[in-house]
Design an enzyme around this catalytic site. Structure first.
Site, PDB file in Angstrom:
ATOM      1  N   TYR A 163       0.845  -1.209   0.000  1.00 25.18           N
ATOM      2  CA  TYR A 163       0.000   0.000   0.000  1.00 25.18           C
ATOM      3  C   TYR A 163       0.877   1.255   0.000  1.00 25.18           C
ATOM      4  O   TYR A 163       0.710   2.154  -0.836  1.00 25.18           O
ATOM      5  CB  TYR A 163      -0.888  -0.066   1.233  1.00 25.18           C
ATOM      6  CG  TYR A 163      -1.634   1.182   1.638  1.00 25.18           C
ATOM      7  CD1 TYR A 163      -2.724   1.647   0.918  1.00 25.18           C
ATOM      8  CD2 TYR A 163      -1.267   1.878   2.795  1.00 25.18           C
ATOM      9  CE1 TYR A 163      -3.440   2.774   1.338  1.00 25.18           C
ATOM     10  CE2 TYR A 163      -1.972   2.995   3.226  1.00 25.18           C
ATOM     11  CZ  TYR A 163      -3.054   3.440   2.491  1.00 25.18           C
ATOM     12  OH  TYR A 163      -3.758   4.545   2.916  1.00 25.18           O
ATOM     13  N   ALA A 166       2.636   1.688  -3.301  1.00 27.16           N
ATOM     14  CA  ALA A 166       1.743   2.150  -4.377  1.00 27.16           C
ATOM     15  C   ALA A 166       1.411   3.631  -4.191  1.00 27.16           C
ATOM     16  O   ALA A 166       1.406   4.406  -5.155  1.00 27.16           O
ATOM     17  CB  ALA A 166       0.462   1.312  -4.383  1.00 27.16           C
ATOM     18  N   LYS A 167       1.154   4.046  -2.968  1.00 30.58           N
ATOM     19  CA  LYS A 167       0.848   5.464  -2.708  1.00 30.58           C
ATOM     20  C   LYS A 167       2.086   6.322  -2.998  1.00 30.58           C
ATOM     21  O   LYS A 167       1.976   7.430  -3.518  1.00 30.58           O
ATOM     22  CB  LYS A 167       0.427   5.667  -1.252  1.00 30.58           C
ATOM     23  CG  LYS A 167      -0.970   5.166  -0.908  1.00 30.58           C
ATOM     24  CD  LYS A 167      -2.064   6.136  -1.338  1.00 30.58           C
ATOM     25  CE  LYS A 167      -3.329   5.943  -0.512  1.00 30.58           C
ATOM     26  NZ  LYS A 167      -4.524   6.486  -1.154  1.00 30.58           N
ATOM     27  N   ARG A 211      -9.855  -1.311  10.486  1.00 32.59           N
ATOM     28  CA  ARG A 211      -8.764  -0.663  11.198  1.00 32.59           C
ATOM     29  C   ARG A 211      -9.041  -0.667  12.706  1.00 32.59           C
ATOM     30  O   ARG A 211     -10.143  -1.022  13.141  1.00 32.59           O
ATOM     31  CB  ARG A 211      -8.547   0.747  10.639  1.00 32.59           C
ATOM     32  CG  ARG A 211      -7.902   0.712   9.256  1.00 32.59           C
ATOM     33  CD  ARG A 211      -7.863   2.067   8.576  1.00 32.59           C
ATOM     34  NE  ARG A 211      -9.148   2.424   7.990  1.00 32.59           N
ATOM     35  CZ  ARG A 211      -9.350   3.492   7.207  1.00 32.59           C
ATOM     36  NH1 ARG A 211      -8.349   4.298   6.912  1.00 32.59           N
ATOM     37  NH2 ARG A 211     -10.556   3.741   6.709  1.00 32.59           N
ATOM     38  N   VAL A 212      -8.034  -0.250  13.469  1.00 34.52           N
ATOM     39  CA  VAL A 212      -8.057  -0.509  14.915  1.00 34.52           C
ATOM     40  C   VAL A 212      -9.270   0.086  15.628  1.00 34.52           C
ATOM     41  O   VAL A 212      -9.825  -0.530  16.537  1.00 34.52           O
ATOM     42  CB  VAL A 212      -6.727  -0.060  15.580  1.00 34.52           C
ATOM     43  CG1 VAL A 212      -6.549   1.454  15.560  1.00 34.52           C
ATOM     44  CG2 VAL A 212      -6.608  -0.586  16.987  1.00 34.52           C
ATOM     45  N   GLY A 232       0.679  -4.290  21.394  1.00 36.15           N
ATOM     46  CA  GLY A 232       0.144  -2.912  21.307  1.00 36.15           C
ATOM     47  C   GLY A 232       1.196  -1.851  21.558  1.00 36.15           C
ATOM     48  O   GLY A 232       0.883  -0.757  22.046  1.00 36.15           O
ATOM     49  N   ASP A 316       6.203   1.561  13.176  1.00 32.91           N
ATOM     50  CA  ASP A 316       6.489   1.629  14.612  1.00 32.91           C
ATOM     51  C   ASP A 316       5.921   2.891  15.244  1.00 32.91           C
ATOM     52  O   ASP A 316       5.385   2.875  16.349  1.00 32.91           O
ATOM     53  CB  ASP A 316       7.995   1.543  14.883  1.00 32.91           C
ATOM     54  CG  ASP A 316       8.808   2.575  14.106  1.00 32.91           C
ATOM     55  OD1 ASP A 316       8.526   2.779  12.912  1.00 32.91           O
ATOM     56  OD2 ASP A 316       9.729   3.179  14.697  1.00 32.91           O
ATOM     57  N   ARG A 318       4.285   7.110  14.185  1.00 28.06           N
ATOM     58  CA  ARG A 318       3.946   8.113  13.160  1.00 28.06           C
ATOM     59  C   ARG A 318       3.748   9.462  13.828  1.00 28.06           C
ATOM     60  O   ARG A 318       2.668   9.753  14.325  1.00 28.06           O
ATOM     61  CB  ARG A 318       2.661   7.731  12.422  1.00 28.06           C
ATOM     62  CG  ARG A 318       2.809   6.535  11.538  1.00 28.06           C
ATOM     63  CD  ARG A 318       1.628   6.428  10.599  1.00 28.06           C
ATOM     64  NE  ARG A 318       1.610   5.113  10.008  1.00 28.06           N
ATOM     65  CZ  ARG A 318       0.520   4.382   9.860  1.00 28.06           C
ATOM     66  NH1 ARG A 318      -0.656   4.860  10.235  1.00 28.06           N
ATOM     67  NH2 ARG A 318       0.591   3.187   9.312  1.00 28.06           N
TER      68      ARG A 318
END
Ligand code: NAD
Ligand code: UDP
Length: 357
Positions: A163, A166-167, A211-212, A232, A316, A318
């Site tokens: 992903y 590609a982005k 998603r989370v 987590g 890890d 952001r």
């Protein structure tokens, strides 16, 4: 206000975009999505025209785009559980198909606002280059800056990065269209937006692994353990989706500031580990329902291999630098994570919960 083409208008961000923009009768939106399930309330509005089905199968797409002043492209497969299991579809959606929109904008002379992802940064320099993976606390090793930070994706067999790759290629394609064909563009890199209508609740609104936020919400509604992938320990910063939409409004209102630039959109003040997110969501569920039993729901460790299958890897951390959005757009995100989660969980419990709020 201009006429806006909105590709992926029926998704999470798109539906909030419509809430904000269609309230202004001077705005006209042409929207595309597979289904209108999340935007039913907007279908009858005089300033909105909806085109259901596959964007790329529509014969009049280019003609419709030519009638708009700005093209906002959100349409993508952007669910991490598919990056390693359906990588062909993910790359097709995020580069091969998405570039057709960029090409059309270049041909038609339209300003393209393309949603990319914070994931293009991959894993931090701290992760790759320091023994503890934390960068010894040096922000230069983990903060993500649009102009300076390298994009560090893992090996090919780590299909998680399909992903992001590609982005990234889409961003590079758009940048080249700007340089060689004069395309006006804005690239947005979202850092984990949160709010109502994100993804789907498995078993209630769809099947699969969202998603989370939706995973944890679903666990809370069902009073099941919240699964923590690899303990987590990954970190994220979270931004209220309404504040992201406000940034987009400012971009459209200030084209001279927004054009031909890349913007991180996130809220560095809202950083937590995923374990911290789970704990806060449990606490929030207890508060809004008045039921202390939510505090006792277990957080269970699950390996990434078990949860996502082979080829998964994780970002890890952001941590965005947002100076560009602050200075050029005069945008100030301010909603704290507890408030974002309260609003989001109230919406979920009101719609699906066993408890009346
Ligand atoms: P979403 O999945 O809720 O919305 C995407 C929408 O695009 C969906 O409604 C989907 O049906 C539609 N779509 C995709 N392909 C289509 C096609 N061929 N024809 C018709 N409709 C199609 O996702 P979102 O969270 O709203 O994200 C929107 C964009 O922002 C995506 O490009 C994503 O990569 C990017 N992004 C979002 C976040 C976030 O925090 N939400 C983070 C990083 C990047
Ligand atoms: N995650 C988790 N439990 C879940 C779903 C996700 O621990 O039920 C973790 C996932 O491994 C990642 C983080 O939560 O570390 C955020 O995942 P998400 O799918 O929201 O997307 P991402 O931020 O990785 O793009």
């Amino acid at each position: 206000m201009p006429n806006i083409a909105l590709l992926g208008c029926g998704g999470f961000i798109g539906s909030h975009f419509l809430d904000a923009f269609l309230a202004d009768p001077d705005v006209r939106v042409e929207g595309w999505d597979w289904t209108p399930a999340k935007i039913m309330g907007h279908l009858g509005r005089p300033n909105f025209r909806f085109h259901p089905g596959n964007i790329y199968g529509q014969a009049d797409l280019e003609e419709r785009l030519s009638g708009c002043d700005v093209v906002v492209s959100l349409a993508a497969i952007c669910n991490p559980s598919q990056y390693n299991t359906k990588a062909l579809d993910v790359i097709d959606s995020n580069f091969i198909q998405a570039r057709l929109i960029a090409d059309a904008c270049a041909r038609l002379g339209k300003w393209l606002i393309q949603f990319s992802t914070s994931e293009v940064y991959g894993q931090t320099l701290a992760h790759w280059a320091t023994a503890d993976g934390q960068g010894n606390g040096d922000p230069a090793l983990y903060e993500m800056d649009e102009e300076e930070t390298p994009l560090l994706l893992g090996p090919v067999a780590s299909q998680r990065w399909s992903y992001a790759c590609a982005k990234q290629l889409l961003e590079r394609w758009i940048y080249a269209l700007h340089k060689e064909k004069g395309l006006d563009f804005t690239i947005v890199r979202p850092f984990n937006f949160l709010g109502p209508r994100m993804d789907f609740l498995p078993g209630r609104e769809g099947e699969g692994l969202p998603r989370v936020l939706a995973c944890f919400t679903s666990a809370l509604l069902d009073r099941k353990p919240l699964p923590l992938v690899d303990g987590g320990s990954a970190r994220r910063t979270f931004l209220a989706v309404e504040e992201a939409v406000e940034a987009l409004r400012l971009m459209i209102a200030k084209p001279a500031m927004a054009r031909n630039r890349i913007f991180n959109l996130g809220n560095p003040a809202n950083e937590t580990t995923i374990r911290g997110l789970a704990e806060l969501m449990r606490r929030t569920a207890a508060e809004i329902t008045g039921d202390p039993g939510y505090h006792d729901l277990p957080l269970t460790d699950v390996s990434a291999l078990e949860f996502y299958g082979e080829g998964y890897a994780d970002s890890d951390r952001r941590m965005p630098r947002i100076d560009k959005a602050l200075n050029l757009l005069d945008w100030r995100p301010s909603m704290g994570l507890p408030e974002i989660l309260r609003r989001t969980l109230e919406d979920a419990f009101r719609t699906h919960g066993p408890v009346r709020l």
